[in-house]
Write a protein that holds these residues in place. Structure first.
Motif, PDB file in Angstrom:
ATOM      1  N   VAL A  79      21.667  46.258 -45.837  1.00  0.00           N
ATOM      2  CA  VAL A  79      21.038  44.959 -46.042  1.00  0.00           C
ATOM      3  C   VAL A  79      19.652  45.164 -46.637  1.00  0.00           C
ATOM      4  O   VAL A  79      19.061  46.239 -46.507  1.00  0.00           O
ATOM      5  CB  VAL A  79      20.950  44.161 -44.720  1.00  0.00           C
ATOM      6  N   ASP A  80      19.125  44.106 -47.270  1.00  0.00           N
ATOM      7  CA  ASP A  80      17.769  44.187 -47.810  1.00  0.00           C
ATOM      8  C   ASP A  80      16.768  43.869 -46.701  1.00  0.00           C
ATOM      9  O   ASP A  80      17.144  43.659 -45.538  1.00  0.00           O
ATOM     10  CB  ASP A  80      17.604  43.272 -49.031  1.00  0.00           C
ATOM     11  N   ASP A  81      15.484  43.798 -47.038  1.00  0.00           N
ATOM     12  CA  ASP A  81      14.436  43.556 -46.045  1.00  0.00           C
ATOM     13  C   ASP A  81      14.550  42.194 -45.369  1.00  0.00           C
ATOM     14  O   ASP A  81      13.998  41.987 -44.288  1.00  0.00           O
ATOM     15  CB  ASP A  81      13.050  43.691 -46.691  1.00  0.00           C
ATOM     16  N   GLU A  82      15.264  41.273 -45.992  1.00  0.00           N
ATOM     17  CA  GLU A  82      15.460  39.933 -45.418  1.00  0.00           C
ATOM     18  C   GLU A  82      16.753  39.850 -44.597  1.00  0.00           C
ATOM     19  O   GLU A  82      17.079  38.797 -44.068  1.00  0.00           O
ATOM     20  CB  GLU A  82      15.502  38.888 -46.543  1.00  0.00           C
ATOM     21  N   GLY A  83      17.501  40.944 -44.532  1.00  0.00           N
ATOM     22  CA  GLY A  83      18.747  40.952 -43.776  1.00  0.00           C
ATOM     23  C   GLY A  83      19.963  40.513 -44.567  1.00  0.00           C
ATOM     24  O   GLY A  83      21.041  40.344 -44.003  1.00  0.00           O
ATOM     25  N   ARG A  84      19.812  40.326 -45.874  1.00  0.00           N
ATOM     26  CA  ARG A  84      20.945  39.922 -46.717  1.00  0.00           C
ATOM     27  C   ARG A  84      21.720  41.159 -47.160  1.00  0.00           C
ATOM     28  O   ARG A  84      21.123  42.172 -47.545  1.00  0.00           O
ATOM     29  CB  ARG A  84      20.447  39.148 -47.940  1.00  0.00           C
ATOM     30  N   PRO A  85      23.051  41.099 -47.120  1.00  0.00           N
ATOM     31  CA  PRO A  85      23.847  42.267 -47.514  1.00  0.00           C
ATOM     32  C   PRO A  85      23.668  42.618 -48.988  1.00  0.00           C
ATOM     33  O   PRO A  85      23.567  41.723 -49.835  1.00  0.00           O
ATOM     34  CB  PRO A  85      25.290  41.846 -47.224  1.00  0.00           C
ATOM     35  N   LEU A  86      23.628  43.930 -49.280  1.00  0.00           N
ATOM     36  CA  LEU A  86      23.541  44.385 -50.667  1.00  0.00           C
ATOM     37  C   LEU A  86      24.867  44.170 -51.385  1.00  0.00           C
ATOM     38  O   LEU A  86      24.898  44.007 -52.600  1.00  0.00           O
ATOM     39  CB  LEU A  86      23.163  45.866 -50.721  1.00  0.00           C
ATOM     40  N   GLN A  87      25.960  44.191 -50.637  1.00  0.00           N
ATOM     41  CA  GLN A  87      27.287  43.919 -51.192  1.00  0.00           C
ATOM     42  C   GLN A  87      28.032  43.043 -50.207  1.00  0.00           C
ATOM     43  O   GLN A  87      27.998  43.293 -49.003  1.00  0.00           O
ATOM     44  CB  GLN A  87      28.062  45.222 -51.411  1.00  0.00           C
ATOM     45  N   MET A  88      28.688  42.014 -50.716  1.00  0.00           N
ATOM     46  CA  MET A  88      29.495  41.152 -49.865  1.00  0.00           C
ATOM     47  C   MET A  88      30.875  41.784 -49.753  1.00  0.00           C
ATOM     48  O   MET A  88      31.595  41.894 -50.742  1.00  0.00           O
ATOM     49  CB  MET A  88      29.595  39.746 -50.465  1.00  0.00           C
ATOM     50  N   TRP A  89      31.217  42.224 -48.565  1.00  0.00           N
ATOM     51  CA  TRP A  89      32.526  42.851 -48.322  1.00  0.00           C
ATOM     52  C   TRP A  89      33.490  41.747 -47.904  1.00  0.00           C
ATOM     53  O   TRP A  89      33.657  41.465 -46.731  1.00  0.00           O
ATOM     54  CB  TRP A  89      32.402  43.920 -47.235  1.00  0.00           C
ATOM     55  N   GLN A  90      34.092  41.123 -48.887  1.00  0.00           N
ATOM     56  CA  GLN A  90      34.959  39.971 -48.650  1.00  0.00           C
ATOM     57  C   GLN A  90      36.252  40.110 -49.442  1.00  0.00           C
ATOM     58  O   GLN A  90      36.496  39.366 -50.389  1.00  0.00           O
ATOM     59  CB  GLN A  90      34.199  38.690 -49.040  1.00  0.00           C
ATOM     60  N   PRO A  91      37.105  41.067 -49.061  1.00  0.00           N
ATOM     61  CA  PRO A  91      38.338  41.272 -49.831  1.00  0.00           C
ATOM     62  C   PRO A  91      39.300  40.097 -49.692  1.00  0.00           C
ATOM     63  O   PRO A  91      39.611  39.661 -48.601  1.00  0.00           O
ATOM     64  CB  PRO A  91      38.919  42.546 -49.225  1.00  0.00           C
ATOM     65  N   VAL A  92      39.716  39.585 -50.834  1.00  0.00           N
ATOM     66  CA  VAL A  92      40.673  38.486 -50.869  1.00  0.00           C
ATOM     67  C   VAL A  92      42.034  39.007 -51.323  1.00  0.00           C
ATOM     68  O   VAL A  92      43.065  38.639 -50.784  1.00  0.00           O
ATOM     69  CB  VAL A  92      40.186  37.360 -51.810  1.00  0.00           C
ATOM     70  N   ASN A  93      42.013  39.904 -52.299  1.00  0.00           N
ATOM     71  CA  ASN A  93      43.245  40.480 -52.841  1.00  0.00           C
ATOM     72  C   ASN A  93      43.351  41.946 -52.429  1.00  0.00           C
ATOM     73  O   ASN A  93      42.358  42.571 -52.061  1.00  0.00           O
ATOM     74  CB  ASN A  93      43.235  40.393 -54.378  1.00  0.00           C
ATOM     75  N   ARG A  94      44.531  42.497 -52.555  1.00  0.00           N
ATOM     76  CA  ARG A  94      44.749  43.900 -52.194  1.00  0.00           C
ATOM     77  C   ARG A  94      43.915  44.859 -53.046  1.00  0.00           C
ATOM     78  O   ARG A  94      43.586  45.947 -52.622  1.00  0.00           O
ATOM     79  CB  ARG A  94      46.226  44.257 -52.302  1.00  0.00           C
ATOM     80  N   CYS A  95      43.559  44.447 -54.256  1.00  0.00           N
ATOM     81  CA  CYS A  95      42.798  45.332 -55.149  1.00  0.00           C
ATOM     82  C   CYS A  95      41.282  45.256 -54.895  1.00  0.00           C
ATOM     83  O   CYS A  95      40.530  46.068 -55.423  1.00  0.00           O
ATOM     84  CB  CYS A  95      43.110  45.037 -56.604  1.00  0.00           C
ATOM     85  N   ASP A  96      40.820  44.299 -54.086  1.00  0.00           N
ATOM     86  CA  ASP A  96      39.388  44.197 -53.778  1.00  0.00           C
ATOM     87  C   ASP A  96      38.955  45.344 -52.872  1.00  0.00           C
ATOM     88  O   ASP A  96      39.725  45.833 -52.047  1.00  0.00           O
ATOM     89  CB  ASP A  96      39.083  42.868 -53.078  1.00  0.00           C
ATOM     90  N   ALA A  97      37.696  45.760 -53.018  1.00  0.00           N
ATOM     91  CA  ALA A  97      37.160  46.863 -52.207  1.00  0.00           C
ATOM     92  C   ALA A  97      37.141  46.474 -50.729  1.00  0.00           C
ATOM     93  O   ALA A  97      36.679  45.395 -50.365  1.00  0.00           O
ATOM     94  CB  ALA A  97      35.747  47.202 -52.665  1.00  0.00           C
ATOM     95  N   LYS A  98      37.667  47.359 -49.904  1.00  0.00           N
ATOM     96  CA  LYS A  98      37.642  47.174 -48.457  1.00  0.00           C
ATOM     97  C   LYS A  98      36.701  48.213 -47.867  1.00  0.00           C
ATOM     98  O   LYS A  98      36.660  49.355 -48.301  1.00  0.00           O
ATOM     99  CB  LYS A  98      39.040  47.314 -47.870  1.00  0.00           C
ATOM    100  N   MET A  99      35.935  47.810 -46.866  1.00  0.00           N
ATOM    101  CA  MET A  99      34.934  48.685 -46.291  1.00  0.00           C
ATOM    102  C   MET A  99      35.546  49.956 -45.712  1.00  0.00           C
ATOM    103  O   MET A  99      35.072  51.064 -45.988  1.00  0.00           O
ATOM    104  CB  MET A  99      34.138  47.928 -45.214  1.00  0.00           C
ATOM    105  N   LEU A 100      36.606  49.835 -44.920  1.00  0.00           N
ATOM    106  CA  LEU A 100      37.225  50.996 -44.284  1.00  0.00           C
ATOM    107  C   LEU A 100      37.771  51.973 -45.327  1.00  0.00           C
ATOM    108  O   LEU A 100      37.561  53.183 -45.239  1.00  0.00           O
ATOM    109  CB  LEU A 100      38.336  50.569 -43.325  1.00  0.00           C
ATOM    110  N   THR A 101      38.435  51.458 -46.338  1.00  0.00           N
ATOM    111  CA  THR A 101      38.993  52.302 -47.395  1.00  0.00           C
ATOM    112  C   THR A 101      37.893  53.025 -48.155  1.00  0.00           C
ATOM    113  O   THR A 101      37.975  54.230 -48.407  1.00  0.00           O
ATOM    114  CB  THR A 101      39.837  51.456 -48.362  1.00  0.00           C
ATOM    115  N   SER A 102      36.845  52.299 -48.516  1.00  0.00           N
ATOM    116  CA  SER A 102      35.719  52.905 -49.233  1.00  0.00           C
ATOM    117  C   SER A 102      35.030  53.956 -48.382  1.00  0.00           C
ATOM    118  O   SER A 102      34.647  55.020 -48.865  1.00  0.00           O
ATOM    119  CB  SER A 102      34.714  51.827 -49.640  1.00  0.00           C
ATOM    120  N   PHE A 103      34.870  53.673 -47.097  1.00  0.00           N
ATOM    121  CA  PHE A 103      34.210  54.591 -46.172  1.00  0.00           C
ATOM    122  C   PHE A 103      35.005  55.882 -46.004  1.00  0.00           C
ATOM    123  O   PHE A 103      34.463  56.982 -46.090  1.00  0.00           O
ATOM    124  CB  PHE A 103      34.018  53.891 -44.823  1.00  0.00           C
ATOM    125  N   LYS A 104      36.310  55.754 -45.802  1.00  0.00           N
ATOM    126  CA  LYS A 104      37.152  56.943 -45.607  1.00  0.00           C
ATOM    127  C   LYS A 104      37.249  57.783 -46.872  1.00  0.00           C
ATOM    128  O   LYS A 104      37.263  59.012 -46.807  1.00  0.00           O
ATOM    129  CB  LYS A 104      38.554  56.531 -45.143  1.00  0.00           C
TER     130      LYS A 104
END
Length: 198
Positions: A79-104
């Motif tokens: 998050v930035d200094d205001e607490g806003r996320p640098l990236q919105m992790w909001q997968p809607v489709n199977r091809c969207d980035a998922k946090m767990l997949t990216s992390f692993k």
């Protein structure tokens, strides 16, 4: 009823795989895999698709022997200094980035927007005949659920501390950039059974 999963007072969800080795932390938004009609009579979910707030993995710790403590890794969004996320992790489709997949996968395209954490490894103590970790007086009872999460790049920077202080009482401390909800979900995951690593 606040314990009903459709309550308007639900602030998020913790989801596990069958083995209890992988978890995803979500806010209270809608699951994009469910049809709109599923939400028509529910008070939860204001219409937004849910966001991922964190991911957790557990595995056996073979480096400390077969009876060593479990290995835990986790991530939360930067998050930035205001607490806003640098990236919105909001997968809607199977091809969207998922946090767990990216992390692993440690995908460099998305990993730079994650705070990567791991449990601080305890050391063996001949004096007590077990593994020990210094909780600086915040934890007073031994438990397999006790853990500290540190940044992968800085083992001295404890972001989360969780441990037993009584028969059914635990202490939970966290610091920026982790939110109280993320910390609670991480601690809650330690109570679930781990078929894949116990």
């Amino acid at each position: 009823n606040d314990l009903d999963k459709n309550s308007a007072n639900i602030i998020g969800k913790l989801r596990s795989n069958f083995l209890g080795t992988e978890y995803a932390i979500y806010d209270d938004g809608r699951n994009p895999e469910f049809d709109e009609s599923y939400y028509e009579d529910r008070k939860c979910c204001d219409g937004d698709i849910r966001c991922e707030l964190g991911a957790i993995t557990y595995s056996s710790n073979t480096s400390l022997g077969s009876k060593g403590p479990r290995k835990m890794k986790a991530c939360i969004g930067k998050v930035d200094d205001e607490g806003r996320p640098l990236q919105m992790w909001q997968p809607v489709n199977r091809c969207d980035a998922k946090m767990l997949t990216s992390f692993k996968a440690k995908e460099s395209k998305h990993i730079e927007n994650l705070v990567c954490l791991e449990n601080k490894l305890p050391s063996w103590s001949d004096e007590v005949g077990g593994y020990v970790l210094n909780f600086n007086g915040r934890v007073s009872k031994a438990s397999v659920k006790n853990f500290q999460l540190v940044e992968e790049s800085d083992e001295e920077n404890v972001i989360l501390l969780f441990g037993r202080v009584g028969k059914e009482e635990f202490s939970l401390d966290m610091k920026w950039p982790m939110s109280p909800f993320q910390a609670f979900a991480l601690a809650l995951s330690s109570f679930d059974s781990k078929l894949g690593c116990d």
